[in-house]
Write a protein that holds these residues in place. Structure first.
Motif: not given
Lengths: 243, 221
Positions: A133, A171-172, A175-176, A178-179, B174-175, B178-179
């Motif tokens: 990204f 934030l990106i 969020s990623v 979390m996986v 993206v966020p 994903v969430f």
């Protein structure tokens, strides 16, 4: 302080000798790091054997991918607030170079990943996705600048996008994250100090320094070109008016 | 400052969206068309469709926001409406937020409300969870529209801005993606995901209007 560095004449004088110096020292550091990495250090079977030697390009590229986007955001912010022309020139020069190093990071990562993890690309891996990204942010920045019809508009639009991107990067990343990840955790910068053996760490750090210096040299050369291009455009406009 | 320009901008946007012939049916048609292509493209195996269904709807929502946003500020920059707003002294960030919200109401919310029907077509069990998912789609698509709005404002004066908007907005999506996907997966980490989705949407609503405002001032120059 910014105003001191914002003077294009001072920049041209400084970069006249600093850019070649960066190239020379950077090339030496990269060459030494590669020689150490490819021929001297023992291979690490746990990291895939000989393929782990790609680390001496992959890790510096990853570091530069992040550092160059940070630099782009800082330069954009300085331009947006103080309107120092040189900051915009810097931002414009950093973007394509940053994209190249980000692409190098992705490519070498894939090459390393195939034999060790058995896959060129893992969609649920946090670090791969973050860097991908980042690459798209660079591309979007360049595409936006290219599509504006005046230099001033390109600078403003680019600065807005770079800042919006920068506040979204955490934030990106979160969020990623979390996986779950198959990528190894941090091993150079950790709270307990480096976890890596010195035989690997020293060439790695020298290599990262070399890449950074070489990158800095390229940015300065690109900025010098841009300054002269703007000067030519100004002289041409003046001669048309007088003509 | 009075709220009149804000209200006018809001009503104008809603009116434009509804007056365009098919109103909210047009984005719905787009969403349906996109979703229908998927089984044709990846095969009609029921288990596969059930697994990818929620994600496909997120992708379709993101695409729908991108294609409908292209003209949201472009027309205003071209016909001078934007200059009038700036002269009226209304806060541009609030105007941009009002326009984006109106746009979401006409092109985003209907899609979220329609999502249970598509989910059933993708072999989901008919259950109240589908309505919860519709709420999540509505929440997430709001963030899509606000970030997409930033891209639209930045490319308001650019010809063929649609492609540019996609490239600019995708990393910002993206966020939410994903969430959103995590919240519907039912896997580990999915319990907190709706809250994270809400937080990232609130973040978009708080930050995007200021970026849109800066971009619109640029477009008016």
């Amino acid at each position: 302080m910014w105003s001191y560095f914002a003077n294009p004449h001072k920049f041209l004088r400084l970069s006249d000798w600093l850019a070649p110096a960066f190239y020379a020292v950077g090339t030496l550091c990269i060459a030494w790091g590669l020689w150490q990495g490819l021929w001297v250090v023992p291979k690490d079977e746990y990291q895939g054997g000989d393929i782990m030697r790609v680390m001496f390009i992959h890790v510096p590229a990853a570091w530069l991918a992040m550092a160059s986007y940070s630099a782009l955001a800082v330069a954009s912010f300085i331009w947006f607030v103080w309107r120092h022309e040189l900051a915009d020139i810097a931002a414009k020069s950093i973007a394509p170079l940053g994209a190249v190093w980000t692409a190098i990071c992705l490519a070498t990562g894939s090459i390393w990943g195939k034999p060790t993890w058995g896959t060129w690309w893992q969609w649920n891996d946090a670090r791969m996705m973050s860097v991908l990204f980042l690459f798209f942010l660079f591309l979007g920045y360049m595409a936006l600048r290219a599509s504006m019809d005046t230099r001033q508009k390109a600078a403003r639009a680019g600065a807005i996008l770079a800042m919006v991107g920068a506040i979204n990067v955490p934030l990106i990343k979160f969020s990623v994250d979390m996986v779950e990840s198959i990528h190894q955790g941090a091993s150079v910068i950790t709270a307990d100090g480096p976890k890596m053996a010195a035989v690997y760490l020293t060439p790695l750090l020298i290599s990262a320094l070399g890449h950074s210096l070489f990158f800095g040299g390229l940015v300065m050369t690109s900025m010098r070109t841009e300054i002269r291009e703007r000067r030519i455009a100004r002289l041409r406009a003046a001669s048309l008016e007088g003509g | 400052m009075s709220g009149a320009p804000l209200l006018a901008a809001f009503r104008q946007s809603l009116g434009e969206a509804w007056a365009g012939g098919a109103g909210a049916l047009l984005p719905l048609g787009f969403l349906g068309g996109t979703a229908v292509l998927v089984p044709l493209g990846i095969g009609t195996d029921a288990a596969t469709l059930k697994a990818v269904g929620p994600g496909i709807l997120w992708v379709a929502l993101a695409l729908a926001s991108l294609v409908t946003l292209e003209r949201i500020f472009q027309a205003d920059a071209e016909d001078g409406t934007l200059d009038l707003w700036l002269q009226a002294g209304a806060p541009v960030s609030a105007l941009a937020a009002a326009k984006t919200l109106a746009h979401w109401l006409s092109a985003g919310l209907p899609l979220a409300l329609f999502s249970p029907v598509l989910a059933l077509m993708f072999q989901a069990e008919a259950s109240p969870a589908l309505l919860v998912n519709a709420g999540l789609y509505a929440l997430g698509s709001l963030a899509f529209f606000f970030w997409g709005g930033v891209g639209a404002a930045l490319s308001a004066t650019v010809r063929r801005g649609g492609l540019l908007i996609s490239l600019i907005a995708l990393p910002l999506y993206v966020p939410t993606a994903v969430f959103g996907a995590l919240a519907m997966s039912g896997g580990p980490g999915s319990t907190g995901a709706p809250l994270f989705l809400a937080a990232s949407t609130l973040f978009a609503c708080a930050v995007a209007p200021y970026a849109m405002s800066a971009a619109l001032r640029l477009a008016a120059d």
